[in-house]
Design a protein around this motif. Sequence first.
Motif, mmCIF file in Angstrom:
data_model
loop_
_atom_site.group_PDB
_atom_site.id
_atom_site.type_symbol
_atom_site.label_atom_id
_atom_site.label_comp_id
_atom_site.label_asym_id
_atom_site.label_seq_id
_atom_site.Cartn_x
_atom_site.Cartn_y
_atom_site.Cartn_z
ATOM 1 N N UNK A 147 68.192 -75.279 43.225
ATOM 2 C CA UNK A 147 68.036 -75.736 45.538
ATOM 3 C C UNK A 147 68.088 -74.868 46.053
ATOM 4 N N UNK A 148 67.004 -75.166 46.573
ATOM 5 C CA UNK A 148 66.683 -74.355 47.614
ATOM 6 C C UNK A 148 67.577 -73.761 49.286
ATOM 7 N N UNK A 149 67.677 -74.528 49.406
ATOM 8 C CA UNK A 149 68.768 -74.541 50.862
ATOM 9 C C UNK A 149 69.739 -76.169 50.785
ATOM 10 N N UNK A 150 70.896 -76.152 51.522
ATOM 11 C CA UNK A 150 70.963 -77.135 52.241
ATOM 12 C C UNK A 150 70.387 -77.997 53.541
ATOM 13 N N UNK A 151 70.681 -79.574 53.905
ATOM 14 C CA UNK A 151 69.685 -79.710 54.812
ATOM 15 C C UNK A 151 70.027 -79.975 56.027
ATOM 16 N N UNK B 59 55.103 -67.875 40.406
ATOM 17 C CA UNK B 59 57.044 -66.760 40.838
ATOM 18 C C UNK B 59 56.640 -65.499 42.299
ATOM 19 N N UNK B 60 55.792 -65.201 42.247
ATOM 20 C CA UNK B 60 55.680 -64.496 43.782
ATOM 21 C C UNK B 60 55.873 -65.884 44.937
ATOM 22 N N UNK B 61 55.270 -67.055 44.965
ATOM 23 C CA UNK B 61 55.307 -68.126 46.263
ATOM 24 C C UNK B 61 56.748 -68.224 46.206
ATOM 25 N N UNK B 62 57.600 -68.382 44.738
ATOM 26 C CA UNK B 62 59.143 -68.628 45.026
ATOM 27 C C UNK B 62 60.182 -67.532 46.117
ATOM 28 N N UNK B 63 59.447 -66.240 45.312
ATOM 29 C CA UNK B 63 59.923 -65.285 46.064
ATOM 30 C C UNK B 63 59.922 -65.473 47.713
ATOM 31 N N UNK B 64 58.591 -65.390 47.806
ATOM 32 C CA UNK B 64 58.303 -65.481 49.714
ATOM 33 C C UNK B 64 59.106 -66.681 49.569
ATOM 34 N N UNK B 65 58.915 -67.326 49.468
ATOM 35 C CA UNK B 65 59.629 -69.648 49.683
ATOM 36 C C UNK B 65 61.348 -68.687 50.500
ATOM 37 N N UNK B 66 61.406 -68.607 48.905
ATOM 38 C CA UNK B 66 63.826 -68.257 49.431
ATOM 39 C C UNK B 66 63.060 -67.220 50.122
#
Length: 195
Positions: A50-54, A177-184
């Motif tokens: 889960x990234x976030x609530x919409x 993994x680095x992209x996921x850190x930036x995205x989150x």
Amino acid sequence: MPALLQYQRLYPQVTIDLELDNRRTDLTAEGFDLAVRIGEPTDSWGIARKLCTNHVCLAASPEFLKRHSLINSLSDLTALPAVSYAAEGLRFAQLEHLDDTGSLRASPMQIVFWCNNTEALLQATLAGIGWGCMSRFLAHEDLVSGRLVQLLPDVRMPPYKSVYVVYGQRELPLRVRLFLEVLESSVAQWAAWKG
């Protein structure tokens, strides 16, 4: 896009191949590192985080409001022309909202423009075709600039389906993994994602 652009600035040696599409994909078979999807994960998604609530809001253009100035209640609003999402047998023809007890209610809408693309629905709303119920992250910049006006802010709207990052394997390459850190980090800091 803000996260993707930030990632590209931080790691210019990484080549990005972005595909924008609503279709269901087999990430592994089609060679995708990850996908961002809205909705509850299914087994076919692979690994979902889960990234976030919409969160959603009701909005219309100033032009639309000039033509329909008296919007004081949900019944006033739902009697007016609206734009809505429709795709793959899914049609949002009713506005879901929470009543005073927190129970979910649905009011029929007067849809004049259907589309399977949220960006196109945003453009139709901006053009004054109708009002829309849309993801807050999608409407954020237009609400801040005044190109859209939030309607009935006291109406309690249930969040739409959450946003997930999906990938096909547990051991992710370093670039992913680095992209996921930036995205989150981007999602956590950007006001558009907050309720």
